[in-house]
Design an enzyme around this catalytic site. Sequence first.
Site: not given
Length: 340
Positions: A158, A193, A195, A282
């Site tokens: 990120h 991931d 995200h 995740d």
Amino acid sequence: MKAIFDERQWHHDPKHFMANGKRLPCPEQPARIEKLLTGAQAAQCEVSAPTDHGQGPIAALHSPEYLTFLRNIYTRWQRIPDAGEEVIPNIHPANRTDGYPRSAVGQAGFHQADTACPIGEGTWEAAYWSAQTALSAADLVAGGDMAAYALCRPPGHHAFGDLAGGFCFLNNAGIAAEHLRMKGLRPAILDVDVHHGNGTQGIFYDRDDVLTVSLHADPVRFYPFFWGHAQERGEGRGLGYNLNLPLPRGTDDDAFLAALDSGLTRIADFGADVIVVALGLDAFEGDPFQGFAVTTTGFGRIGAAIAKLGLPTLFVQEGGYLCDELGDNLAATLTGFEDA
């Protein structure tokens, strides 16, 4: 498979996390390291410490202004009367081209995208050695190892060139990919991931020398919300070199593997000769973020699918939060790759 980890990554110990207006304990805890080390050892990884490549490979992707901020902001923050124990922004510019303030509070708002990247006393040291971990693991792959695992914490996908966010400060996978490119290789970054890897996309969005592929929960109702949509394909020279594969919440093993096959086809068509996997765990059905429903067996299948490309592969740890199966999911991924 060889693995790289540095003990100084324990020193980042974030306390706070804002979610839905509530101040909660930060999910990106140092205890993740223990579970991930257990998983790496279960996969028969030989764990060693990184070497220090200096700041040059980090500065290849991150602006010197931003690195100065990361290195010094905690000390500056402590000079503010009645300041909190961590650097957490409370104001942000409307645009990246807005004025750059001298104030520590203003610079925090400029360089931290959200409240999920608190900076504490040990944050810079841990982030620096997390990046060095990725670089050292990249050297293993460039040197002839078929695969390597970088236990990077804090994670990185990120983080933009001058902006932290979502638990991330330095973009470890991107730094490793650029390092491999400078060695004459043609890297693709595959982000699995739950995200979207918005920082990674942002760094390479106008480039055609690194392919970025991301499988993630549809951001229309999931973090990071503003990036990760299918129409984001790159711009300028990078048009067509970014592939987003947003998937519905609750996506299971079979649906994830079907999307992964599309991503791997794009990597093959790019002519990559090395893969950097931004390995978020995740996507697991029991992860606290509850985005996908991938099982431990499914992670083994993910590892095996990546291996079938037959390319040297660097696994760089991203998300995957505290649950009993975190280490098992890492072991399944690495073992699935090795067995295939």
